[in-house]
Design a protein around this motif. Structure first.
Motif, PDB file in Angstrom:
ATOM      1  N   GLY A  30       8.344   1.885  -9.874  1.00  0.00           N
ATOM      2  CA  GLY A  30       7.872   2.354  -8.580  1.00  0.00           C
ATOM      3  C   GLY A  30       6.392   2.679  -8.657  1.00  0.00           C
ATOM      4  O   GLY A  30       5.593   2.248  -7.826  1.00  0.00           O
ATOM      5  N   ASN A  66       8.677  -7.185  -2.217  1.00  0.00           N
ATOM      6  CA  ASN A  66       9.342  -6.392  -3.231  1.00  0.00           C
ATOM      7  C   ASN A  66       8.424  -5.308  -3.791  1.00  0.00           C
ATOM      8  O   ASN A  66       8.815  -4.155  -3.945  1.00  0.00           O
ATOM      9  CB  ASN A  66       9.793  -7.330  -4.352  1.00  0.00           C
ATOM     10  N   LYS A  81      11.965   3.650  -8.745  1.00  0.00           N
ATOM     11  CA  LYS A  81      12.703   2.681  -9.556  1.00  0.00           C
ATOM     12  C   LYS A  81      12.221   2.649 -10.998  1.00  0.00           C
ATOM     13  O   LYS A  81      11.018   2.660 -11.266  1.00  0.00           O
ATOM     14  CB  LYS A  81      12.581   1.291  -8.950  1.00  0.00           C
ATOM     15  N   THR A  99       9.148  -1.429  -3.420  1.00  0.00           N
ATOM     16  CA  THR A  99       9.368  -0.667  -4.648  1.00  0.00           C
ATOM     17  C   THR A  99       8.376   0.484  -4.786  1.00  0.00           C
ATOM     18  O   THR A  99       8.682   1.508  -5.371  1.00  0.00           O
ATOM     19  CB  THR A  99       9.259  -1.588  -5.877  1.00  0.00           C
TER      20      THR A  99
END
Lengths: 469, 283, 348
Positions: free
Chosen positions: C318, C39, C48, C43
């Motif tokens: 992010g 993840n 994000k 990311t």
């Protein structure tokens, strides 16, 4: 032999500690939460959440046997928790169908925010009502319901206008004001009298008074300083610096019309002034001070003036305080703007969009922020109400006489630009206090730091640059 | 040792002990002071009365800490979580370390790095990922903590124990083989007891790491307040009013939490060392 | 022929057993670590936002570029208002589009003045702070830890007590130990160090250890050395304990003095334990969070506190993931250096 005995005793103490802990944790189920056994919280919480689809349709006829559960995440500090629990009890007398649970959250705003963000990222329905800081409504708006849709319209007018304005994002009321806070100037009555001084009303006067008293007191107290405040690189410095700049007519970083105003001469001037205090009337270490550092120094009688929130008033008059009864508060000094400014602090109650029953949650939030509850909290916990009329309430004034003098401070409190810069306020504030801090520690001068900050904010926000009105 | 040498040696011990202990002493000293005493200038080496300068410790801080249910609860939670974490990490870790240190198989070196990779992110980076797992699996707070603490305890135990297994002479394996032991029996009956000092050390370090963890615990016990571990419980200590920080109480709690661990270590120490010497003679 | 297949059968059995014994670890690894790790990597290539319904877009290496881009530019001399020749303000020189380069520092080179610009000087300085912190604290901890470990490895009266004392700093809850030090380091005579400084007459009793830029890192390093020396010592002690006493006896017979014994017996045999201890200490030091967060607030970042700032304050998930990945890579590099440099990697 002796050693063996000691070991055995220690082991015994350990066992005892754990067994006591065991007992108390099982006892906990009965009394920590006002009306729900806590340990079973998770399981029956799930039960409620699983059938929420059916709840809407069957709410009316099922309301006798079905309870809505509302979890309020709020402050846990000493009396605060007791008062909230008391309020919940009162709520339940009229609303037996809604079960309210109190969830304590960390006192440190940053930890609390970190925790909330995890809940919100997971869109968790575990918490229904959040106690949020005055600077969060803008940033977190998307996660909360519009309280105007849930009956806040009638009561919003009773609260201080700047707070309601602060909590309104795109016409939606994100948080119900719960209690408020504002920066105040604490001064030593006895010392002003001793040196024949008037209460300072401008920063220049404050400087002179602080210097005079400091020079005089140093004779028998080498640890004495004139003025203490919050100079560490954190949100508290943003509050202090916004107060300086607003009081000097330099605007509040970013105007409500979304114009970056921070880079101006008035702002630079007052920040330079504050930097000149470091090491003269304020200790060198003030650039590492938070609220508690300032209060500790003040409360042992080692400072003539202090900038702090109202909480220091109550503690300053506690029994082991060296300055009990020797001090008072006034609005902060003014600069070129002609009047002083107090940074607006305080906490609001917001209802999560992810709640299983926002209707019930809003009801709880509105109740907790209502006149009666705020009055209770003002009298028993010295929480500053957000409802204007409570500042004329006799019982409130009797319990906390200094509330009366705060009314003007609160009506004129200067909000930080959290709503205008949402959702990037935290970054704006961080860049701002870092810039101010670099001036305070002498690494930079105010002009350069503010120019750099202006460009930084332009990049970050994309707003126009302009002069403060 | 000559007398002079002996004196020098003990002097050195005293110096090191002082260095290691004085901040702890300062915590003890602070825990016995009231708020006013804590803020006295200049600060005092023992709690004294601000007025007349006589020795006057206060036990107020201890009283309020002990009265705090969350504190005792926290000790129990921390014990359960840390003990379980350590046990699991030691079992899984010693298995893996045996494979890594004494058995030949493909991908051994890579495996070592993969396991290390588990623990190379800063906690805050993986927190939201972990939180997502926990909400999906609907784990309760205890399990959440135990499971996530594996992230930093397991790679540690695997690596340390692997280095110890490697150190053990190959002849032991071979002679055991000749005696008809299966490799697993060799591991359980011969190697494991031999690495006991390493097991104790890693166990102790892993235990304390789990005991002290804050960020995960804060997040995973947010809803279940009865599962809060001791660092979280201490962070929930508050004054009578928001923003006030009860420094004295925090210090008192620290003393109360640290002393049992130290005693535990002391007891363990004796038992283990005795057991060890006995074991190695037999081995 | 027969023998060979038997051997390979044995090897296969061994391999199967190895996998079986690795199973628990692997299961745990997959359950807890796999998803968050993957993840974070994924990311880090998106923009994000944390705790927001805003849809994340794939942005390639943008986050990394924003963190790591640097540019060195020459500063021309210009005339200022007073008619003096001064160096141009770097703000006017450094490019602002598409990414703004900010001044990190200036330097002279062959009579010219240059500005070192970076798109994110805060992050670059956090790397510097972290590396500085890591190298010094790990070095000091290793030396001190070794000394302590060797001392408690000697048999003497009170050895057991000493071994317990040794553990105290490590046993104090990390978050709290930072607070204890913060209190001792108070910039007034409320703080122990300022009281002592004043008492000895070497300072005016108001040294601000934590806001004076020159003192910040040394102070933090000392706090960390106090806290984690026991960790080092304990790991090294365990390593010392498995060195057979007979080896020392043999060395003694060969006429080796104490120093030679240390160099030729102790160190080589301690190496595996030392490498593991170094790797884990370095790993922790590179991720240092509590100390910087509590003692320095946002005055000065470590990589992990800067990461925290990006995630919690700026909500740029992010970006914060990209920082996490960079920390990850840095740790990996250190681990490899230790393994190769100290020659522990060799399959024996």
């Amino acid at each position: 032999m002796k050693r063996k005995l000691l070991t055995m005793m220690m082991a015994f103490v350990l066992v005892l500690t754990f067994s006591v802990a065991g007992c108390s944790s099982s006892k906990d189920t009965n009394d920590t939460s006002t009306n729900a056994p806590d340990t079973t919280q998770d399981t029956d919480k799930d039960a409620t959440s699983n059938d929420d689809s059916s709840k809407d349709t069957t709410q009316d006829n099922a309301s006798e046997d079905k309870k809505s559960v509302v979890t309020v995440a709020c402050g846990a500090v000493g009396i605060e928790l007791d008062l909230t629990k008391k309020a919940v009890e009162l709520f339940n007398q009229d609303n037996p169908n809604i079960e309210v649970r109190v969830l304590e959250t960390p006192d440190l705003a940053q930890d609390r925010l970190g925790l909330y963000l995890q809940f919100l990222e997971a869109q968790s329905s575990d918490v229904d009502v959040y106690q949020i800081d005055v600077i969060w409504p803008g940033d977190l708006a998307e996660h909360f319901v519009d309280l105007y849709q849930y009956g806040a319209k009638e009561v919003a007018g009773d609260h201080f206008a700047p707070i309601i304005e602060n909590n309104t994002v795109d016409g939606k009321l994100i948080g119900m004001p719960w209690f408020t806070d504002a920066g105040l100037l604490y001064y030593r009555k006895d010392l002003l009298e001793k040196y024949n001084l008037e209460i300072p009303t401008t920063w220049d006067e404050l400087e002179t008074c602080a210097k005079t008293i400091q020079d005089g007191e140093r004779a028998d107290n080498p640890d004495f300083w004139g003025y203490v405040w919050q100079g560490n690189a954190y949100e508290g410095l943003t509050c202090d610096a916004v107060e300086w700049i607003v009081s000097n007519g330099g605007g509040s970083i970013v105007s409500p019309e979304k114009v970056i105003t921070v880079n101006n001469d008035k702002a630079a001037e007052i920040i330079e002034k504050a930097a000149s205090w470091v090491g003269t009337i304020s200790p060198d270490g003030v650039t590492g001070f938070g609220e508690e550092d300032a209060r500790n120094m003040w409360q042992t009688g080692n400072a003539a003036f202090m900038r702090n929130w109202p909480y220091a008033y109550v503690l300053g008059n506690s029994d082991d305080s060296a300055i009990k009864g020797l001090f008072d508060v006034v609005p902060l000094p003014k600069g070129d703007a002609g009047r002083g400014a107090a940074a607006l602090g305080g906490w609001q109650l917001a209802v999560s969009k992810y709640s299983n029953d926002p209707e019930a949650a809003a009801k709880v939030a509105l109740f907790l922020a209502s006149y009666d509850i705020q009055k209770l909290r003002a009298i028993e916990g010295s929480f500053n109400p957000t409802i204007k009329s409570l500042y004329q309430d006799e019982e409130v004034l009797e319990a906390s006489p200094f509330f009366g003098s705060l009314y003007d401070v609160f009506t004129n409190a200067a909000p930080r630009p959290s709503t205008a810069t949402a959702p990037r306020y935290n970054e704006v504030s961080t860049y701002f206090y870092q810039a101010v801090h670099s001036v305070l520690t002498g690494e930079s001068n105010a002009k350069d730091a503010l120019l750099e900050l202006e460009i930084e904010l332009q990049d970050l926000l994309g707003f126009e640059v302009g002069a403060p009105e | 040792m000559t007398k002079l040498k002996k004196i020098g040696f003990y002097l050195m011990i005293a110096l090191i002990s002082f260095y290691l202990l004085f901040p702890f002493y300062w915590a003890l000293n602070s825990s016995l002071k009231s708020e006013a005493q804590l803020q006295m200038t200049p600060t005092t080496l023992v709690p004294i009365d601000p007025q007349n300068g006589s020795f006057s410790p206060t036990f107020m801080n201890y009283a309020s800490v002990i009265k705090d249910k969350q504190f005792l609860n926290g000790i129990a939670n921390s014990t359960i979580v840390a003990v379980t974490t350590t046990t699991m990490a030691l079992i899984a870790g010693s298995f893996a370390a045996f494979a890594m240190g004494k058995l030949r198989f493909k991908g051994r070196k890579q495996m070592l790095y993969v396991i290390l990779a588990m623990t190379m992110f800063p906690q805050v980076t993986i927190l939201s990922g972990l939180y997502a797992i926990i909400t999906t699996l609907k784990l309760n707070a205890w399990f959440s903590m135990i499971l996530t603490y594996m992230i930093f305890t397991l790679p540690f135990t695997v690596w340390v124990l692997t280095s110890f297994f490697k150190e053990l002479p190959v002849e032991i394996m071979e002679s055991a083989n000749v005696d008809g032991c299966t490799p697993f029996q060799t591991f359980r009956l011969i190697l494991l007891p031999l690495t006991a000092p390493a097991l104790v050390t890693t166990g102790l370090l892993a235990f304390i790491a789990a005991w002290n963890e804050y960020l995960f615990a804060l997040t995973f016990t947010a809803i279940e307040k009865n599962a809060r571990t001791i660092p979280v419980a201490i962070s929930f200590f508050t004054g009578i009013i928001s923003r006030q920080e009860p420094f004295g109480e925090i210090m008192a709690a620290t003393i109360l939490v640290t002393v049992p661990i130290v005693v535990l270590v002391l007891v363990f120490q004796r038992k283990i060392i005795a057991g060890l010497t006995a074991g190695s003679v037999k081995g | 022929m027969m023998k060979g297949s038997q051997k390979s059968e044995l090897a296969k059995r061994e391999q199967r057993l190895a996998y079986k014994m690795l199973l628990p670890t692997l299961v745990i690894l997959v359950v807890v670590a796999l998803y968050p790790l993957v993840n974070v990597f994924v990311t880090s290539f998106t923009d994000k936002t944390f705790a927001s319904s805003k849809k994340a877009e794939f942005v390639g290496f943008d986050n990394y570029k924003e963190l790591l881009s640097v540019k060195i530019m020459k500063l021309p001399k210009v005339e200022n208002e007073d008619g003096d020749m001064v160096y141009e303000n770097p703000l006017r020189i450094l490019p602002r589009k598409p990414m703004r380069y900010k001044e990190a520092f200036q330097f002279n080179f062959f009579g010219n003045r240059y500005v070192f610009g970076a798109t994110n000087p805060d992050f670059l300085s956090s790397i510097g702070n972290t590396l500085n912190f890591t190298i010094w604290s790990v070095l000091l901890e290793t030396i001190l830890g070794l000394v302590v470990a060797m001392i408690v490895n000697i048999k003497f009266r009170g050895q057991g007590t000493m071994r317990t004392i040794m553990l105290v700093p490590w046993a104090v809850i990390t978050v709290v130990s930072a607070r204890i030090w913060e209190f001792m380091l108070m910039p007034t005579r409320v703080g122990l160090f300022n009281m002592i400084g004043d008492w000895l007459g070497i300072s005016n009793g108001s040294v601000s250890f934590l806001t004076n830029r020159a003192l910040q890192l040394p102070t933090i390093i000392l706090v960390d050395v106090w806290k984690t020396t026991p960790y080092m010592a304990l790991l090294l002690l365990a390593g010392l304990q498995i060195i057979p006493g007979s080896l020392y006896e043999a060395a003694k017979i060969d006429g080796a003095n104490k120093f030679k014994q240390f160099i030729y017996v102790t160190l080589p045999l301690l190496k595996p334990a030392l490498v593991v201890a170094l790797i884990f200490r370095t790993l922790d030091a590179l991720r240092v969070f509590d100390l910087f967060q509590i003692l320095l607030n946002n005055q000065r970042y470590s990589m992990a506190t800067y990461n925290y700032f990006q995630l919690i304050q700026a909500k740029r998930m992010g970006m914060s993931s990209a920082i996490g990945v960079l920390i990850f890579i840095l740790i990996f590099v250190f681990a490899l250096i230790y393994m190769k440099g100290l020659g522990v990697d060799s399959d024996d």
